[in-house]
Design an enzyme around this catalytic site. Structure first.
Site, mmCIF file in Angstrom:
data_model
loop_
_atom_site.group_PDB
_atom_site.id
_atom_site.type_symbol
_atom_site.label_atom_id
_atom_site.label_comp_id
_atom_site.label_asym_id
_atom_site.label_seq_id
_atom_site.Cartn_x
_atom_site.Cartn_y
_atom_site.Cartn_z
ATOM 1 N N ASN A 9 0.789 -1.251 0.048
ATOM 2 C CA ASN A 9 0.099 0.093 -0.025
ATOM 3 C C ASN A 9 0.915 0.890 -0.052
ATOM 4 O OD1 ASN A 9 -1.702 2.043 0.436
ATOM 5 N ND2 ASN A 9 -2.345 1.385 2.774
ATOM 6 N N TRP A 10 1.086 2.010 -1.100
ATOM 7 C CA TRP A 10 1.962 3.090 -1.222
ATOM 8 C C TRP A 10 1.397 4.258 -0.717
ATOM 9 C CZ3 TRP A 10 4.168 2.353 -6.986
ATOM 10 C CH2 TRP A 10 5.187 1.288 -6.702
ATOM 11 N N LYS A 11 0.108 4.441 -0.158
ATOM 12 C CA LYS A 11 -0.515 5.609 0.443
ATOM 13 C C LYS A 11 -0.055 6.728 -0.617
ATOM 14 C CE LYS A 11 0.033 3.363 4.710
ATOM 15 N NZ LYS A 11 0.535 3.445 6.204
ATOM 16 N N HIS A 93 -9.219 1.201 5.297
ATOM 17 C CA HIS A 93 -8.062 1.361 5.834
ATOM 18 C C HIS A 93 -7.981 2.344 7.379
ATOM 19 C CE1 HIS A 93 -3.760 2.684 6.558
ATOM 20 N NE2 HIS A 93 -3.289 1.473 5.897
ATOM 21 N N GLU A 95 -6.312 4.830 7.964
ATOM 22 C CA GLU A 95 -6.085 6.390 7.627
ATOM 23 C C GLU A 95 -7.548 6.926 7.220
ATOM 24 O OE1 GLU A 95 -2.530 5.879 5.454
ATOM 25 O OE2 GLU A 95 -1.426 5.041 7.477
ATOM 26 N N GLU A 166 -4.889 -4.755 10.892
ATOM 27 C CA GLU A 166 -3.906 -3.767 10.974
ATOM 28 C C GLU A 166 -4.073 -2.938 12.255
ATOM 29 O OE1 GLU A 166 -2.164 -2.742 6.794
ATOM 30 O OE2 GLU A 166 -3.808 -1.310 7.199
ATOM 31 N N GLY A 172 3.135 2.419 10.436
ATOM 32 C CA GLY A 172 4.059 3.671 10.208
ATOM 33 C C GLY A 172 4.972 3.772 11.382
ATOM 34 N N SER A 212 4.081 -2.213 10.124
ATOM 35 C CA SER A 212 5.405 -2.075 10.274
ATOM 36 C C SER A 212 5.971 -3.426 9.720
ATOM 37 C CB SER A 212 5.838 -1.689 11.639
ATOM 38 O OG SER A 212 5.663 -0.144 11.776
ATOM 39 N N GLY A 233 2.974 -1.202 4.097
ATOM 40 C CA GLY A 233 3.065 0.249 3.767
ATOM 41 C C GLY A 233 4.629 0.684 3.311
ATOM 42 N N GLY A 234 5.388 1.298 4.077
ATOM 43 C CA GLY A 234 6.518 1.739 3.986
ATOM 44 C C GLY A 234 7.629 1.043 3.252
HETATM 45 P P1 PGA Z 1 3.379 0.518 7.334
HETATM 46 O O1 PGA Z 1 1.694 0.571 6.816
HETATM 47 O O2 PGA Z 1 3.866 -0.933 7.029
HETATM 48 O O3 PGA Z 1 4.241 1.758 7.079
HETATM 49 O O4 PGA Z 1 3.369 0.405 8.893
HETATM 50 C C1 PGA Z 1 0.862 -0.474 6.636
HETATM 51 C C2 PGA Z 1 -0.448 -0.078 6.105
HETATM 52 O O5 PGA Z 1 -0.901 1.139 6.699
HETATM 53 O O6 PGA Z 1 -1.028 -0.800 5.431
#
Ligand code: PGA
Length: 250
Positions: A9-11, A93, A95, A166, A172, A212, A233-234
């Site tokens: 997930n590149w956000k 998600h 966010e 999650e 993050g 993470s 994500g990251g």
């Molecule tokens: P992260 O994000 O791996 O950067 O913690 C995961 C996500 O929000 O899907």
């Protein structure tokens, strides 16, 4: 049986040209990988070009509106995604829930719309730190799952829904749930699916862990019985790192 999946997930990261470059490189790095489905969710602006170089990488959107068209300024519809060749869409998600006010009810509408348009939903659930500290993890996860899946049939969930657990405190932050903490919630989700549907649904639904996930911790997480891969994500922003995570899901 259920699939192993590594989803990135590149956000709100990467321009169109950067996205094309990374997905092309990722495709080369995972050319020999079999048995893991690899998904990347770039921003909307890159979907059209990334789909053309995707190769064995499946492409996801990070969100969508539930209507097909209309006066919804700034929104993207399921038919627009489908028309580009997008196969998956991330919904619910944390966010989106935290910054854009998405509720269980709204997420449920989006999941129903995705399924009606033959898009596969990656449906995210998870507790905040204060929920965990108060011993409320299972209540919150249950509320998300029951709210998000309301009215969704056994056939629909088996064919087109993936669940992403999650924990918000791990997203993050560099703080990962331990494999044991994650496994406990994944097993709980499977138990819930047994109660809501049946053992067949519980046994066949892919449940990803997110928060993470890194090359270094992914193997231990993915080796747990109820963890069927990761939503990353990251660490999905670099093709090299993500390809290691993909291999750790083998
Ligand atoms: P992260 O994000 O791996 O950067 O913690 C995961 C996500 O929000 O899907």
């Amino acid at each position: 049986m259920r699939k192993m999946i590594a989803a990135g997930n590149w956000k709100m990261n990467k321009t169109n040209s950067e996205a094309v470059e990374i997905v092309s490189k990722l495709n080369e790095l995972i050319a020999d990988v079999k048995g893991v489905e690899v998904i990347i969710a770039p921003p909307f602006t890159a979907l059209s070009d990334v789909v053309k170089v995707a190769g064995k990488v499946k492409i996801a959107a990070q969100n969508m509106h539930w209507e097909e068209k209309g006066a919804f300024t700034g929104e993207i519809s399921p038919i627009m995604l489908k028309n580009l060749g997008v196969e998956y869409v991330i919904l619910g998600h944390s966010e989106r829930r935290a910054y854009f006010g998405e509720t269980n009810e709204l997420i449920n509408k989006k999941i129903k719309s995705a399924l009606a348009h033959d898009l596969k939903a990656i449906f995210c659930v998870g507790e905040k730190l204060e929920d965990r500290e108060r011993g409320n993890t299972e209540n919150v996860v249950e509320d998300h799952i029951k709210g998000g899946l309301e009215g969704i049939t056994k056939e629909e969930i088996m064919a087109n829904v993936i669940i992403g657990y999650e924990p918000v405190w791990a997203i993050g932050t560099g703080k990962t749930a331990t494999p044991e903490q994650a496994e406990e919630v994944h097993a709980f989700v499977r138990k819930l699916l047994t109660e809501m549907y049946d053992a067949e649904v519980a046994g066949n639904t892919t449940i990803l862990y997110g928060g993470s996930v890194k090359p270094a911790n992914s193997k231990a997480l993915f080796s747990k019985e109820n963890i069927d891969g990761g939503l990353v994500g990251g660490a999905s922003l670099k093709a090299d790192d993500f390809s290691i995570i993909v291999r750790n899901a083998l």
